[in-house]
Scaffold this active site. Structure first.
Site, PDB file in Angstrom:
ATOM      1  N   TYR A 118      -0.935  -5.764 -10.589  1.00 23.21           N
ATOM      2  CA  TYR A 118      -2.105  -4.948 -10.915  1.00 23.21           C
ATOM      3  C   TYR A 118      -3.004  -4.810  -9.688  1.00 23.21           C
ATOM      4  O   TYR A 118      -3.246  -5.785  -8.967  1.00 23.21           O
ATOM      5  CB  TYR A 118      -2.912  -5.610 -12.047  1.00 23.21           C
ATOM      6  CG  TYR A 118      -4.214  -4.899 -12.338  1.00 23.21           C
ATOM      7  CD1 TYR A 118      -4.280  -3.940 -13.335  1.00 23.21           C
ATOM      8  CD2 TYR A 118      -5.369  -5.167 -11.586  1.00 23.21           C
ATOM      9  CE1 TYR A 118      -5.469  -3.258 -13.592  1.00 23.21           C
ATOM     10  CE2 TYR A 118      -6.548  -4.486 -11.826  1.00 23.21           C
ATOM     11  CZ  TYR A 118      -6.598  -3.542 -12.835  1.00 23.21           C
ATOM     12  OH  TYR A 118      -7.761  -2.865 -13.071  1.00 23.21           O
ATOM     13  N   GLU A 206      -7.256   2.772 -10.575  1.00 23.45           N
ATOM     14  CA  GLU A 206      -6.503   1.664 -11.162  1.00 23.45           C
ATOM     15  C   GLU A 206      -5.002   1.932 -11.083  1.00 23.45           C
ATOM     16  O   GLU A 206      -4.536   2.981 -11.528  1.00 23.45           O
ATOM     17  CB  GLU A 206      -6.922   1.475 -12.623  1.00 23.45           C
ATOM     18  CG  GLU A 206      -6.346   0.223 -13.236  1.00 23.45           C
ATOM     19  CD  GLU A 206      -6.831   0.004 -14.664  1.00 23.45           C
ATOM     20  OE1 GLU A 206      -6.546   0.854 -15.525  1.00 23.45           O
ATOM     21  OE2 GLU A 206      -7.496  -1.018 -14.903  1.00 23.45           O
TER      22      GLU A 206
END
Ligand code: ADP
Ligand code: MG
Length: 398
Positions: A118, A206
């Site tokens: 991530y 993101e």
């Protein structure tokens, strides 16, 4: 403002962020054409909606079926799956139970995933800096990781004067367990993402998941970008990426009249001047057992036209069973508000109870206009009184 994954990937790619190859498609035929151009042997057909959790999502009416991200191994399957997804409603954790209709697809080359990580960039109000967050727990919702295993998230705040430095990217790379040439690839990737974030006035970038492939390459497999609306005037080209079908029609209408409006789930519409007073009004409605239908700040310098537009907007929400107008006339004059309310109530043939609490400049004149309008307006003296009256009126009308 949000954009689709394929648009985000295309922007990030221009800055040097590594992404898989892919193309957008609006029909199953286009999906097959894109797939043919990409060449196989594995493709991924991805629903493009402004919400995450697509992979784990399900299509309306088909809860046992496949999700909104599908890995396929032939051109025919690309077309078949595209046909199953297009014009159907995808429900994910982030869409709410009503889901979103899929109008576009992204057909991408299938990646050989070895690890899912991530990476997120956002403005952190506590430090006043762009913060880069990274975690080995890719593919899951970062909120869950933050809640259950916060130690698995590493955060680096970037000084705007220096930008991303080698020690930042090394810290992140090591926290992600990257090694060898991957550390250098990660540095390039993170630096490029940061440059995009700054240049494009983003609020969020993101990448979830960021992957390491079998060959040891680092790729953005998913990408989400949110832009700072206040800076959009500097980015006409980004403004063009807006997909109004993905936005709340009420909020689009509000933006046209420079109203700050957020639709909520309750039944008491609120029209207030000032964001703080609007928040307090929603709180006090709840305190008296009601549920606000919206947040609406008409601003300090609202005109009669803007008030009328605000009023119509509130009433266009079919959940609204009562309205509370709460205005403190400072810059705003109470008589202007009253005129707007009366004009709008007439125009829309007001059919729900309306409670008005006015205070401040020209309050007596404002109250007089309301009283002489002949409309069934309940006048309130203070916030508590207003909230109590509107909650009671809605209950009685039901
Ligand atoms: P969402 O977050 O909305 O579910 P993602 O783009 O993150 O959508 O896709 C969900 C999952 O599907 C990813 O975590 C990954 O495992 C898989 N996936 C997505 N794109 C690809 C791709 N190009 N190749 C292989 N697998 C993919
Ligand atoms: Mg994702």
């Amino acid at each position: 403002m949000n954009i689709h994954e394929y648009q985000a990937k295309s922007l990030l790619k221009k800055y040097g962020v590594a992404v898989p190859r892919g193309g957008v498609a609006y029909t199953p035929q286009e999906a097959e054409t894109v797939a043919r151009e990409l060449g196989g042997p594995v493709w991924v057909v991805k629903s493009q909606i402004h919400a995450g959790g697509r992979g784990a999502g399900r299509f309306k009416g088909n809860p046992e079926g496949k999700g909104g991200v599908r890995v396929v191994k032939s051109i025919e399957e690309v077309g078949k799956n595209a046909g199953e997804m297009l014009n159907n409603v995808l429900i994910t954790k982030q869409t709410g139970p009503e889901g979103r209709e899929v109008k576009r697809l992204y057909v991408e080359e299938g990646a050989d995933i070895k690890r899912e990580l991530y990476l997120g960039l956002l403005t952190d109000r506590a430090t006043g800096r762009v913060t880069i967050m990274a975690s080995t727990e890719g593919g899951m919702e970062i909120e869950e990781v933050a809640h259950n295993t916060p130690e698995k998230i590493v955060k680096v705040a970037i000084d705007p004067a220096t930008g991303v430095q080698g020690y930042h990217t090394r810290k992140i790379a090591f926290a992600l367990g990257l090694e060898g040439k991957q550390v250098g690839s990660a540095a390039k990737f993170i630096t490029a993402a940061y440059k995009a974030f700054i240049d494009l006035d983003c609020a969020i970038v993101e990448i979830n998941p960021l992957i390491v492939t079998g060959a040891g390459d680092i790729l953005a497999l998913d990408a989400k970008i949110s832009f700072d609306d206040n800076a959009l005037f500097r980015h006409k080209d980004i403004e063009e990426l807006r997909d109004e079908a993905e936005e709340d029609p009420y909020e689009i209408e509000a933006a046209k009249h420079s109203l700050n409006y957020v639709k909520l789930d309750g039944n008491i519409g609120c029209m207030v001047n000032g964001a703080g007073l609007a928040m307090a009004t929603m709180d006090i409605i709840k305190l008296y057992g009601g549920e606000p239908a919206n947040f609406l700040d008409v601003g300090g310098g609202a005109t009669k036209e803007r008030v009328t537009a605000a009023f119509k907007l509130i009433l266009s929400d079919s959940n609204v069973e009562g309205i509370l107008v709460n205005i403190f006339g400072g810059i705003m004059r109470c008589d202007v508000i009253a005129e707007g309310v009366v004009a709008a109530a007439r125009e829309v043939h007001l059919h729900v109870p309306l409670v008005v609490r006015l205070e401040g400049t020209n309050v007596d004149l404002g109250k007089k206009i309301l009283a002489e309008s002949g409309l069934p307006i309940l006048s309130a003296d203070n916030l508590a009184d207003a909230a109590e009256k509107v909650v009671k009126a809605v209950k009685e009308a039901a």
